[in-house]
Design a protein around this motif. Structure first.
Motif, PDB file in Angstrom:
ATOM      1  N   ALA A 103       0.808  -1.219   0.000  1.00 11.05           N
ATOM      2  CA  ALA A 103       0.000   0.000   0.000  1.00 11.05           C
ATOM      3  C   ALA A 103       0.841   1.269   0.000  1.00 11.05           C
ATOM      4  N   ASP A 104       2.049   1.234   0.580  1.00 12.63           N
ATOM      5  CA  ASP A 104       2.844   2.462   0.680  1.00 12.63           C
ATOM      6  C   ASP A 104       3.325   2.894  -0.697  1.00 12.63           C
ATOM      7  N   ALA A 105       3.369   4.175  -0.892  1.00 10.74           N
ATOM      8  CA  ALA A 105       3.661   4.756  -2.205  1.00 10.74           C
ATOM      9  C   ALA A 105       5.034   4.307  -2.706  1.00 10.74           C
ATOM     10  N   GLY A 106       5.084   3.931  -3.960  1.00  8.53           N
ATOM     11  CA  GLY A 106       6.336   3.566  -4.591  1.00  8.53           C
ATOM     12  C   GLY A 106       6.819   2.173  -4.280  1.00  8.53           C
ATOM     13  N   ARG A 107       6.155   1.477  -3.343  1.00  7.46           N
ATOM     14  CA  ARG A 107       6.587   0.133  -2.968  1.00  7.46           C
ATOM     15  C   ARG A 107       5.609  -0.908  -3.535  1.00  7.46           C
TER      16      ARG A 107
ATOM     17  N   VAL B  99      -2.148   1.380 -12.244  1.00  8.29           N
ATOM     18  CA  VAL B  99      -0.879   1.046 -11.596  1.00  8.29           C
ATOM     19  C   VAL B  99       0.287   1.609 -12.402  1.00  8.29           C
ATOM     20  N   ALA B 100       0.187   1.591 -13.729  1.00 10.18           N
ATOM     21  CA  ALA B 100       1.254   2.128 -14.572  1.00 10.18           C
ATOM     22  C   ALA B 100       1.496   3.607 -14.283  1.00 10.18           C
ATOM     23  N   LEU B 101       0.447   4.349 -13.962  1.00  6.93           N
ATOM     24  CA  LEU B 101       0.614   5.768 -13.646  1.00  6.93           C
ATOM     25  C   LEU B 101       1.430   5.937 -12.363  1.00  6.93           C
ATOM     26  N   ASP B 102       1.156   5.110 -11.362  1.00  6.18           N
ATOM     27  CA  ASP B 102       1.971   5.160 -10.146  1.00  6.18           C
ATOM     28  C   ASP B 102       3.418   4.769 -10.443  1.00  6.18           C
ATOM     29  N   TRP B 103       3.599   3.774 -11.318  1.00  6.89           N
ATOM     30  CA  TRP B 103       4.947   3.333 -11.658  1.00  6.89           C
ATOM     31  C   TRP B 103       5.755   4.437 -12.325  1.00  6.89           C
ATOM     32  N   ILE B 104       5.158   5.144 -13.292  1.00  7.34           N
ATOM     33  CA  ILE B 104       5.906   6.161 -14.025  1.00  7.34           C
ATOM     34  C   ILE B 104       6.252   7.349 -13.141  1.00  7.34           C
TER      35      ILE B 104
ATOM     36  N   SER C   6      11.764   5.577  -8.096  1.00  9.90           N
ATOM     37  CA  SER C   6      12.659   4.487  -8.477  1.00  9.90           C
ATOM     38  C   SER C   6      12.621   4.173  -9.970  1.00  9.90           C
ATOM     39  N   THR C   7      11.667   4.742 -10.689  1.00  5.69           N
ATOM     40  CA  THR C   7      11.558   4.452 -12.126  1.00  5.69           C
ATOM     41  C   THR C   7      12.700   5.136 -12.870  1.00  5.69           C
ATOM     42  N   PRO C   8      13.499   4.393 -13.674  1.00  7.78           N
ATOM     43  CA  PRO C   8      14.622   4.997 -14.408  1.00  7.78           C
ATOM     44  C   PRO C   8      14.153   6.103 -15.349  1.00  7.78           C
ATOM     45  N   ALA C   9      15.001   7.092 -15.536  1.00  9.67           N
ATOM     46  CA  ALA C   9      14.659   8.221 -16.408  1.00  9.67           C
ATOM     47  C   ALA C   9      14.436   7.756 -17.844  1.00  9.67           C
TER      48      ALA C   9
END
Length: 766
Positions: free
Chosen positions: A655-659, A699-704, A708-711
């Protein structure tokens, strides 16, 4: 919960019959200190006639080295191939007294005569200590003797249960080899021999020694001995299972390999096939032990039917090997004999083989094997298998389980006791999320592993098949479109006094959530059975279902464990126990139960989903997807498994952001798999596909946006290969959410979804 092995039956010590003489055997002389009389042995004391080894320990040691064994084939019941020596090499050259003595047999006397004592060799001639009749173990036939003007004696093979067994040639049929079985001496009772002959002539089964003829031969020349009857049997040139047990203990050849438990179970299935034939003919074998089972070539055959009797014979003396004899037979003699006492002996025979087999099979298979044998050797006859065929079915199931866990290749077989169900032991993972997922007030729900609530599980487990012997079995097998409430009414009106109807009404009441009614129907079924259903697995199964519906998972687990002990080769109790272990937070136990089902049959989607939940609980997204991807297309749970793979690949595990977010490769694979799913009745577009794609994009929106998402993934190398990946994802997600708004059933839901679409809409570039 591994069942405890039953205690060995109490064997009384040797003592004399005088009431004033206590502990005579303590001085080790074998004679009463008061009277000087020989002490009675346990077999003499209780009226049992201890049957001897068919071939004898001595012969086994001498001949074992003459046999060679090749590996088995790949079939489920295949056994190693035994190559026997020349029959002439098996002929006994020393006329030894039988090890352990023999039953007197005169006029029904069950005393043992000719027993070795204090390290001294047994005498071949003497007098019975009970009836005083003389005995003589000297063979009556010599090489070259012609018996019945047809069978020329080659020599002695062994001293069997009541007499010598001779190898002979049939001079009328091109010297075909046969076995002649006669009495130890002519004064013995002829009754047992004639009974064996009569029974054998009625039998025709590939796993039972076949009688060819019976003949009479004059007594010893120069004596007053009367003529002697001989049975002419097929000659079975092979190793006894006692010899096989010795090789298992030495880890020799194929019997030292990892398949040894599979061979033991294959022996059991072959033996039970023969016992089932005997029981259907109204006969009991009564003396099953490793010495009386011959492994020849790649086959198995029961030999030495000297103790065989009809089911209703409660008068003849009881013969058998005490370690393999059921406790009720030791206690009640002939009245204790039954098909269940034969099954007890079969279980003890398997245990004798497996006790020498070293490490137990992997995973749950070792426990399943122990439970299978434990039921066969239960103290109470009613607690054993109801018949040889039922026991064989469970042994086959355990055999498949052992092989599949060893090889990691499935070995499925349809159950005769449970019917597969379209229901799945999964609450959400294999289903497209409902519209409510976007109306819950938040946009970041964690992927639900899908563990069902206990009250729902009774509807997701396999369904017991109606007992064919039940009067309403045909009625219950007919398809019906009636709902559960109407079904209860229709079955009530059927008018059968049927246990199966009450159990079906119990399940219908569980489906309706009417637990008191379900309990009432279960009680009625229990009362309709003998002993209150104490020994009927169906009662325990439905009690487990009722306990789950009541939220009493621990109680349900106890009931399902009883079913597992009764049916160790079935899938259903292991699925139920896997769920119970998973629910109480015991992942290791749940893993063992689910693996036992999954490895054996990949179409069992409930086991795959259970294992996938355990992987997700450990954060192993890849492992969960790999499991569900192996559910075959022929499985009714295939489409749900493919849907679950997409949801797991794109799911938020924390649930925590980015994890707990997926990586680029996982999101890409989810979008690649999405068009291949069978959704919306096979249409390429539709509301279910839109909801699932919206979940992936959410979920993809949170991922981008995650730090931690590479540039490189944000600009040109990402999910859609655009210069601004976040803009592309927001654009697509907004369109999907506006499409979801058209699925709303109320104005409020419509407004909520439009507002959500507005919040994710990308900022204009102008």
């Amino acid at each position: 919960m591994t069942p405890q092995s039953p205690q060995a039956p109490h064997v009384p010590r040797a003592d004399c019959d005088r009431p004033d003489c206590q502990g005579c055997s303590a001085d080790g002389t074998g004679f009463c200190r008061v009277t000087g009389h020989a002490l009675r042995t346990p077999t003499e004391a209780d009226g049992l006639a201890e049957s001897p080894p068919t071939a004898g320990t001595h012969r086994r040691r001498v001949t074992d080295r003459l046999f060679t064994v090749d590996p088995a084939g790949d079939g489920l019941l295949d056994l190693p191939v035994v190559h026997a020596p020349s029959p002439g090499d098996l002929v006994v050259t020393d006329r030894y007294a039988p090890p352990g003595g023999r039953t007197c047999g005169w006029a029904g006397c069950t005393a043992v005569v000719g027993r070795a004592y204090a390290g001294q060799p047994a005498l071949t001639t003497g007098f019975c200590g009970r009836c005083g009749h003389p005995y003589d173990f000297t063979p009556q036939l010599s090489p070259g003797d012609l018996v019945g003007e047809q069978y020329r004696v080659v020599g002695c093979l062994a001293n069997g249960g009541l007499g010598w067994v001779y190898l002979a040639e049939d001079i009328h049929l091109e010297q075909r080899l046969v076995a002649l079985k006669g009495l130890i001496h002519a004064g013995d009772s002829l009754g047992a021999l004639r009974v064996e002959r009569d029974h054998l002539t009625r039998l025709d089964h590939p796993r039972i020694v076949r009688i060819i003829n019976y003949v009479t031969h004059p007594g010893l020349a120069g004596t007053d001995e009367p003529p002697v009857d001989y049975i002419v049997m097929e000659f079975v040139n092979g190793m006894s299972l006692s010899q096989v047990r010795d090789r298992i203990g030495r880890r020799e050849g194929p019997f030292g390999e990892e398949r040894v438990f599979e061979y033991v179970l294959a022996y059991g299935c072959h033996i039970l096939d023969a016992l089932d034939h005997l029981h259907r003919e109204g006969l009991l074998y009564c003396d099953l032990k490793p010495n009386n089972v011959m492994h020849h070539g790649d086959r198995v055959k029961l030999i030495d039917l000297g103790a065989t009797r009809t089911v209703d014979d409660h008068e003849s003396p009881v013969m058998g090997a005490r370690p393999f004899m059921a406790p009720e037979v030791i206690r009640d003699l002939a009245t204790g004999l039954s098909p269940q006492s034969d099954l007890y002996s079969a279980g003890m025979t398997l245990r004798a083989l497996s006790d020498e087999a070293g490490p137990r099979p992997p995973g749950l298979a070792g426990e399943s094997y122990e439970r299978a044998v434990a039921r066969a050797v239960a103290e109470e006859p009613l607690a054993r298998y109801p018949g040889a065929r039922a026991m064989s079915e469970q042994l086959r199931g355990v055999l498949r389980e052992i092989r599949s866990l060893r090889t990691e290749h499935e070995h499925p077989e349809p159950s005769t006791l449970f019917t597969p169900t379209a229901a799945l032991l999964d609450a959400s993972l294999g289903r497209v999320p409902p519209l409510a997922r976007w109306l819950s007030g938040g946009r970041r729900p964690v992927l639900d592993g899908g563990l069902p609530a206990p009250g729902r599980v009774p509807l997701d487990l396999p369904v017991p098949s109606p007992d064919p012997a039940d009067p309403a079995a045909m009625l219950l097998l007919q398809p019906t479109t009636s709902g559960p409430r109407r079904l209860v009414q229709q079955l009530e009106a059927a008018g059968y006094g049927s246990v199966e109807i009450r159990l079906r009404q119990c399940r219908a009441s569980l489906e309706l959530g009417e637990l008191d009614e379900a309990a009432r129907y279960l009680t009625a079924a229990r009362h309709a059975l003998d002993h209150g259903g104490l020994y009927d697995w169906r009662i325990q199964w439905h009690q487990g279902l009722l306990s789950l519906a009541q939220g009493e998972t621990d109680t349900a687990e106890g009931s399902f464990d009883r079913v597992y002990s009764d049916l160790p080769g079935e899938y259903a109790p292991k699925l139920a126990l896997g769920y119970c272990a998973e629910h109480r937070g015991d992942p290791d136990s749940a893993e063992r139960y689910y693996q036992a089902v999954w490895q054996r049959n990949r179409s069992q989607g409930s086991a795959a989903f259970g294992l996938a939940r355990l992987r997700l609980a450990d954060g192993d997204r890849t492992g969960a997807v790999a499991l569900l991807s192996r559910v075959p297309e022929v499985s009714r749970h295939h489409d749900a498994a493919r849907t679950a793979c997409v949801r797991i690949l794109a799911g938020r595990l924390r649930a925590d952001a980015g994890r707990g977010l997926p990586v680029l490769a996982e999101l890409t694979e989810a979008l690649t798999r999405l068009p291949e799913l069978y959704l919306d009745e096979g249409h390429r577009t539709g509301p279910a596909r839109d909801r699932l794609e919206a979940e992936i994009l959410d979920v993809a929106l949170d991922w981008i946006r995650a730090e931690s998402t590479p540039a490189a993934d944000r600009t040109g190398g990402g999910l859609f290969g655009t210069a601004d990946e976040e803009f592309a994802i927001r654009t697509r997600l907004e369109a999907k959410l506006r499409g979801l708004a058209r699925q709303a059933s109320t104005p409020a839901d419509l407004g909520a979804l439009v507002d959500l679409a507005n919040r994710v809409r990308p900022k204009t570039r102008f």
